[in-house]
Design a protein around this motif. Structure first.
Motif, PDB file in Angstrom:
ATOM      1  N   ALA A   1       1.416  -1.157   0.120  1.00 12.11           N
ATOM      2  CA  ALA A   1       0.008   0.059   0.125  1.00 12.11           C
ATOM      3  C   ALA A   1       0.874   0.869   0.596  1.00 12.11           C
ATOM      4  O   ALA A   1       1.631   1.265   0.274  1.00 12.11           O
ATOM      5  CB  ALA A   1      -1.138   0.043   0.684  1.00 12.11           C
ATOM      6  N   PRO A   2      -0.043   2.034  -1.088  1.00 12.23           N
ATOM      7  CA  PRO A   2       1.245   3.370  -0.939  1.00 12.23           C
ATOM      8  C   PRO A   2       0.668   4.638   0.190  1.00 12.23           C
ATOM      9  O   PRO A   2       1.608   5.245   0.430  1.00 12.23           O
ATOM     10  CB  PRO A   2       0.457   3.924  -2.352  1.00 12.23           C
ATOM     11  N   GLY A   3       0.369   4.215   1.133  1.00 10.99           N
ATOM     12  CA  GLY A   3      -0.298   5.426   2.184  1.00 10.99           C
ATOM     13  C   GLY A   3       0.569   4.633   3.392  1.00 10.99           C
ATOM     14  O   GLY A   3       1.324   5.977   3.849  1.00 10.99           O
ATOM     15  N   PRO A   4       0.651   3.281   3.574  1.00 10.33           N
ATOM     16  CA  PRO A   4       2.080   3.379   4.741  1.00 10.33           C
ATOM     17  C   PRO A   4       3.199   3.098   4.621  1.00 10.33           C
ATOM     18  O   PRO A   4       4.054   3.161   5.053  1.00 10.33           O
ATOM     19  CB  PRO A   4       1.638   3.035   5.562  1.00 10.33           C
ATOM     20  N   GLN A   5       3.245   2.970   2.838  1.00 13.02           N
ATOM     21  CA  GLN A   5       4.843   2.641   2.349  1.00 13.02           C
ATOM     22  C   GLN A   5       5.444   1.600   2.834  1.00 13.02           C
ATOM     23  O   GLN A   5       6.435   1.287   3.394  1.00 13.02           O
ATOM     24  CB  GLN A   5       5.472   4.365   2.557  1.00 13.02           C
ATOM     25  N   SER A   6       5.102   0.619   2.845  1.00 13.65           N
ATOM     26  CA  SER A   6       4.620  -1.301   3.832  1.00 13.65           C
ATOM     27  C   SER A   6       3.949  -1.913   2.189  1.00 13.65           C
ATOM     28  O   SER A   6       2.760  -1.833   1.876  1.00 13.65           O
ATOM     29  CB  SER A   6       4.068  -0.663   5.251  1.00 13.65           C
TER      30      SER A   6
ATOM     31  N   ALA B   1      12.999  -1.240   2.740  1.00 17.95           N
ATOM     32  CA  ALA B   1      13.603  -2.241   3.050  1.00 17.95           C
ATOM     33  C   ALA B   1      13.961  -2.754   1.245  1.00 17.95           C
ATOM     34  O   ALA B   1      14.806  -3.411   1.882  1.00 17.95           O
ATOM     35  CB  ALA B   1      12.777  -3.168   3.407  1.00 17.95           C
ATOM     36  N   PHE B   2      13.046  -2.257   0.478  1.00 20.42           N
ATOM     37  CA  PHE B   2      13.491  -2.549  -0.628  1.00 20.42           C
ATOM     38  C   PHE B   2      14.344  -2.125  -1.394  1.00 20.42           C
ATOM     39  O   PHE B   2      14.528  -2.519  -2.594  1.00 20.42           O
ATOM     40  CB  PHE B   2      12.119  -3.546  -1.232  1.00 20.42           C
TER      41      PHE B   2
ATOM     42  N   HIS C   1       3.750  -1.833  -6.365  1.00 17.68           N
ATOM     43  CA  HIS C   1       3.552  -3.553  -7.364  1.00 17.68           C
ATOM     44  C   HIS C   1       5.140  -4.163  -7.889  1.00 17.68           C
ATOM     45  O   HIS C   1       5.103  -5.141  -7.437  1.00 17.68           O
ATOM     46  CB  HIS C   1       3.451  -2.275  -8.736  1.00 17.68           C
ATOM     47  N   GLN C   2       6.310  -3.189  -7.623  1.00 19.83           N
ATOM     48  CA  GLN C   2       7.422  -3.330  -6.821  1.00 19.83           C
ATOM     49  C   GLN C   2       7.404  -4.546  -6.389  1.00 19.83           C
ATOM     50  O   GLN C   2       8.385  -5.423  -6.407  1.00 19.83           O
ATOM     51  CB  GLN C   2       8.660  -2.207  -7.280  1.00 19.83           C
ATOM     52  N   VAL C   3       6.543  -4.096  -5.010  1.00 19.78           N
ATOM     53  CA  VAL C   3       7.624  -4.595  -3.987  1.00 19.78           C
ATOM     54  C   VAL C   3       6.383  -5.920  -3.871  1.00 19.78           C
ATOM     55  O   VAL C   3       6.609  -7.754  -3.342  1.00 19.78           O
ATOM     56  CB  VAL C   3       6.826  -4.112  -2.698  1.00 19.78           C
ATOM     57  N   SER C   4       5.110  -5.366  -4.307  1.00 21.73           N
ATOM     58  CA  SER C   4       4.398  -7.012  -4.900  1.00 21.73           C
ATOM     59  C   SER C   4       5.206  -8.270  -5.533  1.00 21.73           C
ATOM     60  O   SER C   4       5.086  -8.876  -4.534  1.00 21.73           O
ATOM     61  CB  SER C   4       3.689  -6.156  -5.004  1.00 21.73           C
ATOM     62  N   TRP C   5       5.932  -8.116  -6.355  1.00 22.71           N
ATOM     63  CA  TRP C   5       6.853  -8.944  -7.532  1.00 22.71           C
ATOM     64  C   TRP C   5       7.283  -9.136  -6.516  1.00 22.71           C
ATOM     65  O   TRP C   5       7.472 -10.441  -6.795  1.00 22.71           O
ATOM     66  CB  TRP C   5       7.099  -7.842  -8.444  1.00 22.71           C
TER      67      TRP C   5
ATOM     68  N   PHE D   1      -1.561  -3.182  -4.025  1.00 25.03           N
ATOM     69  CA  PHE D   1      -2.004  -3.849  -4.955  1.00 25.03           C
ATOM     70  C   PHE D   1      -1.252  -5.283  -4.249  1.00 25.03           C
ATOM     71  O   PHE D   1      -1.154  -5.046  -3.061  1.00 25.03           O
ATOM     72  CB  PHE D   1      -0.519  -3.940  -5.610  1.00 25.03           C
ATOM     73  N   VAL D   2      -2.003  -5.663  -5.061  1.00 23.05           N
ATOM     74  CA  VAL D   2      -2.413  -7.682  -3.588  1.00 23.05           C
ATOM     75  C   VAL D   2      -1.848  -8.895  -4.133  1.00 23.05           C
ATOM     76  O   VAL D   2      -2.412  -8.719  -5.922  1.00 23.05           O
ATOM     77  CB  VAL D   2      -4.409  -7.275  -3.364  1.00 23.05           C
ATOM     78  N   ALA D   3      -1.289  -9.296  -4.164  1.00 17.20           N
ATOM     79  CA  ALA D   3       0.078 -10.877  -4.991  1.00 17.20           C
ATOM     80  C   ALA D   3      -1.365 -11.925  -4.151  1.00 17.20           C
ATOM     81  O   ALA D   3      -1.067 -12.123  -2.845  1.00 17.20           O
ATOM     82  CB  ALA D   3       1.060 -10.637  -4.056  1.00 17.20           C
TER      83      ALA D   3
END
Length: 237
Positions: A64-69, A112-113, A120-124, A149-151
């Motif tokens: 989620a972009p809001g909490p950036q997590s 962390a990434f 979408h990059q974190v989800s991937w 984004f949901v994975a």
């Protein structure tokens, strides 16, 4: 996978076999849309001429972009059914055993990434990390509103790979090495070939490896920095 694993190691282990599964997914589906009902544990791909209903689906989490997590599904206060979070919990347990906080912590900051990463990059990345740990290799991510984004990892008999063939293995190795950001080419190539059921033998100095299976064999060459420099192969008689 064992002993002092890093996130980069796990990503290398996943990279090429995941690449082939995503190629296969695109070939099976063609143009499509998707729909999920988590309460009913139903995930479907709506293709041009049919609807493919997955035989199983596993919710990993959301970025989620809001909490950036990133939030793992097992930690989501929504309280998803155990059946859809069990695979994510197995990733958590692996992360705890291996001392990898990004896999074991309920919530992981985007930082962390790297810097300026998108949801979408974190989800991937989280989907890729989950694959060699769980043995589920077909993934799908999509927007859930408000930039989140949901994975998922999904299963269906049509999404399983056919036996390895010479042209396909060579395509995956050559295209995957060219397109993917890999840390260790030797590790990634070895992981892919062995997970595809092929026997692999390195030369003593590690400058090349030979792979062989029922219908395919070949050689992969590496330079002094461990980068793949060439591949040759063919079909077994």
């Amino acid at each position: 996978m064992s002993g002092n694993l890093t996130l980069a190691n796990v990503l290398d282990d996943a990279a090429l076999l995941s690449f082939e599964h995503q190629m296969h997914l695109s070939e099976v589906l063609g143009e499509h849309s998707w729909n999920v009902n988590i309460a009913e544990r139903r995930f479907e791909f709506r293709c041009a001429d049919r609807t493919l209903v997955c035989t199983a689906m596993h919710l990993l989490g959301s970025a989620a972009p809001g909490p950036q997590s990133w939030l793992w599904s097992w930690a989501n206060p929504t309280g998803y059914p155990d059946e859809v979070t069990a695979v994510a919990k197995s990733v958590r347990d692996f992360g705890s055993q291996q001392g990898i906080p990004e896999l074991a912590s309920a919530e992981v900051p985007f930082a962390a990434f790297g810097e300026d990463v998108e949801p979408h990059q974190v989800s991937w990345t989280m989907m890729e990390l989950a694959k060699p740990i769980t043995g589920h290799w077909t993934s799908y991510q999509g927007p859930a509103g408000s930039g989140t984004f949901v994975a998922f990892l999904v299963e269906h008999p049509e999404l399983q790979l056919p036996p390895p063939s010479g042209p396909r293995v060579i395509r995956v190795l050559s295209q995957g090495i060219a397109e993917l950001a890999l840390t260790d080419h030797r590790r990634a190539v070895h992981s892919y070939l062995t997970r595809r059921g092929l026997s692999v033998t390195f030369k003593p100095n590690g400058e090349s490896l030979y792979f062989e299976g029922d219908a395919v064999n070949g050689t992969v060459d590496f330079d002094e920095y461990g980068r793949m420099t060439g591949i040759s192969g063919g079909m077994q008689g």
